[in-house]
Scaffold this motif. Structure first.
Motif, PDB file in Angstrom:
ATOM      1  N   GLY A  72      -1.127   6.172  -0.887  1.00 32.23           N
ATOM      2  CA  GLY A  72      -2.171   5.201  -0.541  1.00 32.23           C
ATOM      3  C   GLY A  72      -3.153   4.978  -1.670  1.00 32.23           C
ATOM      4  O   GLY A  72      -3.932   4.030  -1.637  1.00 32.23           O
ATOM      5  N   THR A  73      -3.139   5.854  -2.684  1.00 36.30           N
ATOM      6  CA  THR A  73      -3.948   5.609  -3.884  1.00 36.30           C
ATOM      7  C   THR A  73      -3.119   4.721  -4.818  1.00 36.30           C
ATOM      8  O   THR A  73      -1.981   4.359  -4.508  1.00 36.30           O
ATOM      9  CB  THR A  73      -4.283   6.920  -4.621  1.00 36.30           C
ATOM     10  OG1 THR A  73      -3.083   7.435  -5.234  1.00 36.30           O
ATOM     11  CG2 THR A  73      -4.849   7.972  -3.672  1.00 36.30           C
ATOM     12  N   ASN A  74      -3.681   4.411  -5.975  1.00 32.42           N
ATOM     13  CA  ASN A  74      -2.878   3.605  -6.905  1.00 32.42           C
ATOM     14  C   ASN A  74      -2.321   4.436  -8.058  1.00 32.42           C
ATOM     15  O   ASN A  74      -1.953   3.889  -9.092  1.00 32.42           O
ATOM     16  CB  ASN A  74      -3.659   2.397  -7.425  1.00 32.42           C
ATOM     17  CG  ASN A  74      -4.735   2.776  -8.430  1.00 32.42           C
ATOM     18  OD1 ASN A  74      -5.135   3.933  -8.492  1.00 32.42           O
ATOM     19  ND2 ASN A  74      -5.200   1.810  -9.201  1.00 32.42           N
ATOM     20  N   CYS A 105       1.942   4.338   2.719  1.00 30.47           N
ATOM     21  CA  CYS A 105       0.607   3.770   2.541  1.00 30.47           C
ATOM     22  C   CYS A 105       0.067   3.266   3.884  1.00 30.47           C
ATOM     23  O   CYS A 105      -1.081   3.536   4.249  1.00 30.47           O
ATOM     24  CB  CYS A 105       0.693   2.629   1.518  1.00 30.47           C
ATOM     25  SG  CYS A 105      -0.838   1.754   1.253  1.00 30.47           S
ATOM     26  N   GLN A 109      -3.205   4.246   6.049  1.00 28.64           N
ATOM     27  CA  GLN A 109      -4.166   3.199   6.419  1.00 28.64           C
ATOM     28  C   GLN A 109      -4.366   3.148   7.936  1.00 28.64           C
ATOM     29  O   GLN A 109      -5.419   2.766   8.428  1.00 28.64           O
ATOM     30  CB  GLN A 109      -3.690   1.830   5.922  1.00 28.64           C
ATOM     31  CG  GLN A 109      -3.507   1.702   4.416  1.00 28.64           C
ATOM     32  CD  GLN A 109      -4.816   1.735   3.653  1.00 28.64           C
ATOM     33  OE1 GLN A 109      -5.884   1.525   4.220  1.00 28.64           O
ATOM     34  NE2 GLN A 109      -4.747   2.011   2.361  1.00 28.64           N
ATOM     35  N   GLY A 212      -8.318   2.416   4.716  1.00 29.59           N
ATOM     36  CA  GLY A 212      -8.704   2.769   3.340  1.00 29.59           C
ATOM     37  C   GLY A 212      -8.539   4.245   3.034  1.00 29.59           C
ATOM     38  O   GLY A 212      -8.724   5.098   3.898  1.00 29.59           O
ATOM     39  N   VAL A 213      -8.136   4.527   1.801  1.00 28.22           N
ATOM     40  CA  VAL A 213      -8.005   5.911   1.328  1.00 28.22           C
ATOM     41  C   VAL A 213      -9.025   6.105   0.206  1.00 28.22           C
ATOM     42  O   VAL A 213      -9.029   5.359  -0.774  1.00 28.22           O
ATOM     43  CB  VAL A 213      -6.578   6.193   0.800  1.00 28.22           C
ATOM     44  CG1 VAL A 213      -6.489   7.569   0.153  1.00 28.22           C
ATOM     45  CG2 VAL A 213      -5.553   6.074   1.933  1.00 28.22           C
ATOM     46  N   VAL A 269       5.177   1.013  -2.783  1.00 26.41           N
ATOM     47  CA  VAL A 269       3.759   0.794  -3.073  1.00 26.41           C
ATOM     48  C   VAL A 269       3.309   1.702  -4.222  1.00 26.41           C
ATOM     49  O   VAL A 269       3.615   2.895  -4.220  1.00 26.41           O
ATOM     50  CB  VAL A 269       2.912   1.046  -1.802  1.00 26.41           C
ATOM     51  CG1 VAL A 269       1.429   1.140  -2.139  1.00 26.41           C
ATOM     52  CG2 VAL A 269       3.134  -0.091  -0.808  1.00 26.41           C
ATOM     53  N   SER A 270       2.653   1.110  -5.191  1.00 24.44           N
ATOM     54  CA  SER A 270       2.026   1.772  -6.355  1.00 24.44           C
ATOM     55  C   SER A 270       2.998   2.090  -7.487  1.00 24.44           C
ATOM     56  O   SER A 270       2.571   2.610  -8.514  1.00 24.44           O
ATOM     57  CB  SER A 270       1.252   3.051  -5.974  1.00 24.44           C
ATOM     58  OG  SER A 270       2.124   4.163  -5.860  1.00 24.44           O
TER      59      SER A 270
END
Lengths: 620, 79
Positions: A72-74, A105, A109, A212-213, A269-270
């Protein structure tokens, strides 16, 4: 700087499908710290929730899902999702892991780090989790549909991104080599995770959220992240990886052919690399057919089994993906069936269509027979175990190598004809779930490398200096040759995997090459606020892997479960990684002893010693 | 009008959502794709990318795109 709760969503969702009841409990942050999160904590929750001796397809067997604190972070390629349950192929407690696409992710969320699913729904059910709100939806409309159609239906109804974990007809029909798919491209694969979901009448889990993370130390995070992303941008082969994915390593088809069919690359994701593929057949009878896959390499696997036309290979694998079946196991059991027909062990009147492993029409026919358990397909759908039970010892003698009830996909008689015995190859026996290579990565991967590059790679994986001396012991005399202790090295492959998996980082080589253990410790601390150095990270990772071992020891699966197949040591068997001489069973058994010893497990029984359990503070 | 002109080439998009993650982090101090000022709709074969009305063209999305789907050019008035 914030501390408590950063990185983690802070809740565990417990679902009882039988009663359609849920309970959300606060994440135990002490426990999360102890196991890093993700994979490690999923193992812990599985250990606590699985009653020893529970059959895999019983309603009492829980499924535990988890996504680590970096998900969930980038940070690059941090979307991994893990599932732990009792698996039907091996009847061991095993992990399955997937590139999370949007699922990991979205789960974070939605407000959860883990989901523990108990019981069995009375009717086909879709579990919908949106921002802490959970619904048990009737899935009759999806039941009987394949992976692609299920995902399309869900996205049509609830929009994209919605992370989807679902099964096809293979899982519904309890086939022990059925898989669960994430967003139709990634797989919670080998071992029969799909069948466990099917046994619960659980067609899909859909997650969405807006929560949100947060990270604990934004300043440090930004510094580390910018430096890290800069290194990736500078990597000279990045463009090639992005363009070709795994085809860079396994050039099954010419680059021009791939360019012709490539429609789009896709990424979890990411991820800055993106190894997933969307391809479209551009000519021939299948012109216009589009397939999505975890990698184009998977779509081209039938070429390794003799398919001449890559387009037919794509069609077949897309069909297996739609059913949610493990392609390696499919080829293994169908190939054996073909041999049994040739030998007259299966009567030809049981075979309505000739079994020809390099023929698309034949394989497509048998894929459907297996997925829907029709005719001889009913026997094949039970996997090797059921074939041996049905056709006896003659069938066993003619079968390819089998490990923990499954067909290894690397090595003699397997799809990937690696013949050197490195950590991935040995790991097929020592992974609790059976033959899977993902956790066994090391410098022995794929191409043979000179020993002098090993220490650099081992340092990146966080192998302590004193262990390096045990893995590559210095020669006692000048005439002695250097040695590589594959069993000892595998312990550190598993530890490195456990670090990455518990944080939520992808373990694929083209991604994890950018990470090192010290960087992992620093990123974990920046994201979670939990004080972490290399030594602490190593210990937490070992704790998770050892607990997984103990979960299987509790099932009676220690040394007697780690059985080397005899066929690995026949004429065209495995070879020693360094000398390339034929590997003997004795040598391989010795490696298993080395592995146990390096783990702090008894060399002969394979059971973690009381001293090692104590040092890991595992009170069981 | 923001500092940059953001150019979109959705054929190159992989659906990695790095743009939405970076955007949401800048404006909400949390990684939350749903709060981003850019929206990717990725169905696999097809993809659309849309800058939302509240986007002020800061360019962080393009900074975080590794696939060339988003690029930024400084506007003439900002040069």
């Amino acid at each position: 700087m914030k501390t408590k709760g950063c990185g983690f969503s802070g809740k565990v969702l417990h679902v009882d499908l039988s009663r359609e009841a849920i309970q959300a409990t606060p994440l135990d942050f002490g426990l999360a710290r102890k196991y890093i999160g993700g994979f490690g904590l999923t193992v812990k929750l599985a250990y606590d929730n699985i009653t020893p001796g529970t059959p895999a397809l019983s309603s009492e067997n829980p499924i535990v899902l988890g996504a680590g604190p970096l998900v969930g972070t980038n940070l690059p390629s941090t979307s991994r999702v893990y599932g732990v349950t009792k698996l039907p192929s091996s009847e061991t407690i095993g992990w399955c892991g997937a590139g999370g696409m949007t699922f990991g992710c979205s789960l974070k969320q939605a407000g959860y780090d883990h989901v523990v699913i108990h019981g069995r729904a009375k009717r086909p059910t879709l579990l919908k989790i949106v921002d802490g709100h959970v619904e048990f939806r009737d899935a009759e409309a999806f039941w009987g549909k394949g992976i692609e159609k299920t995902c399309e239906g869900v996205w049509e109804r609830w929009g994209w991104p919605a992370g989807i974990l679902c099964i096809g007809q293979g899982g519904e029909n309890l086939i022990p080599f059925s898989m669960a798919y994430i967003d139709r491209m990634s797989t919670l694969g080998r071992g029969g995770f799909g069948a466990v979901m099917g046994s619960k009448n659980l067609k899909a889990v859909v997650v969405k959220g807006t929560r949100g993370v947060e990270v604990a130390d934004r300043k440090t995070y930004r510094t580390l992240s910018n430096e890290f992303l800069g290194e990736i941008r500078e990597y000279p082969y990045l463009k090639e990886w992005q363009d070709l994915g795994l085809l860079k390593t396994f050039p099954f088809i010419p680059r021009e052919t791939y360019e012709k069919i490539k429609k789009r690359r896709a990424a979890c994701v990411s991820c800055p690399v993106g190894c997933k593929d969307v391809v479209q057949i551009r000519d021939g009878v299948h012109e216009g057919f589009t397939a999505c896959s975890s990698s184009v390499m998977n779509l081209l696997t039938p070429i390794m089994y003799g398919f001449k036309d890559y387009r037919e290979g794509i069609k077949l694998i897309a069909q297996l993906d739609e059913y949610g079946l493990d392609m390696f196991e499919f080829f293994g059991v169908v190939g054996l069936a073909g041999t049994l027909v040739e030998k007259g062990i299966i009567s030809s009147n049981q075979v309505d269509t000739h079994i020809k492993i390099d023929s698309y029409p034949s394989m497509s026919h048998w894929a459907a027979k297996i997925a829907f358990r029709e005719g001889l397909g009913e026997v094949l759908a039970g996997g090797f175990k059921h074939i041996f039970e049905t056709f006896g010892e003659e069938a066993r003698a003619l079968a390819p190598p089998v490990v923990k009830g499954m067909h290894p996909y690397a090595g003699p008689g397997a799809a990937v004809p690696w013949e050197l015995f490195g950590t991935m190859e040995l790991g097929q026996v020592l992974d609790p779930r059976g033959p899977h290579v993902a956790a066994g990565g090391s410098p022995t991967y794929f191409a043979k490398r000179p020993l002098d590059v090993f220490p650099r790679h081992m340092k990146r994986m966080g192998v302590p200096d004193e262990a390096v001396k045990r893995i590559i012991p210095p020669p006692h005399a000048s005439h002695e040759k250097m040695a590589l202790k594959v069993g000892r090295l595998l312990k550190y492959s598993h530890r490195w995997f456990s670090i990455l998996a518990s944080m939520g980082i992808c373990a694929r080589a083209q991604v994890n090459r950018f990470y090192n253990a010290s960087r992992c410790a620093a990123l974990y601390e920046a994201v979670t606020g939990v004080e972490t150095d290399l030594e602490k990270l190593r210990k937490r990772a070992d704790r998770g892997w050892t607990l997984l071992r103990m979960a299987n020891v509790r099932e009676g699966m220690a040394r007697k479960g780690d059985v080397l197949p005899e066929k690995w040591f026949e004429t065209s068997g495995f070879k020693d990684y360094l000398t390339e001489e034929p590997l003997s069973r004795r040598e391989a058994e010795h490696m298993i002893g080395d592995y146990y010893e390096e783990q702090g497990w008894d060399r002969h029984t394979g059971i973690p010693t009381p001293a090692s359990l104590e040092s890991l503070e595992l009170e069981l | 009008m923001g500092r940059y002109e953001i150019r979109i080439d959705s054929d190159k998009c992989t659906g990695c959502l790095r743009c939405q993650l970076a955007c949401s982090d800048v404006y909400t101090k949390a990684f939350n794709p749903s709060a981003a000022r850019i929206l990717v709709a990725f169905s696999g074969a097809d993809c659309t990318i849309r800058l939302l009305p509240e986007c002020d063209a800061c360019g962080v999305c393009a900074d975080h795109c590794f696939f060339g789907a988003l690029t930024k050019n400084k506007r003439e008035s900002q040069k």
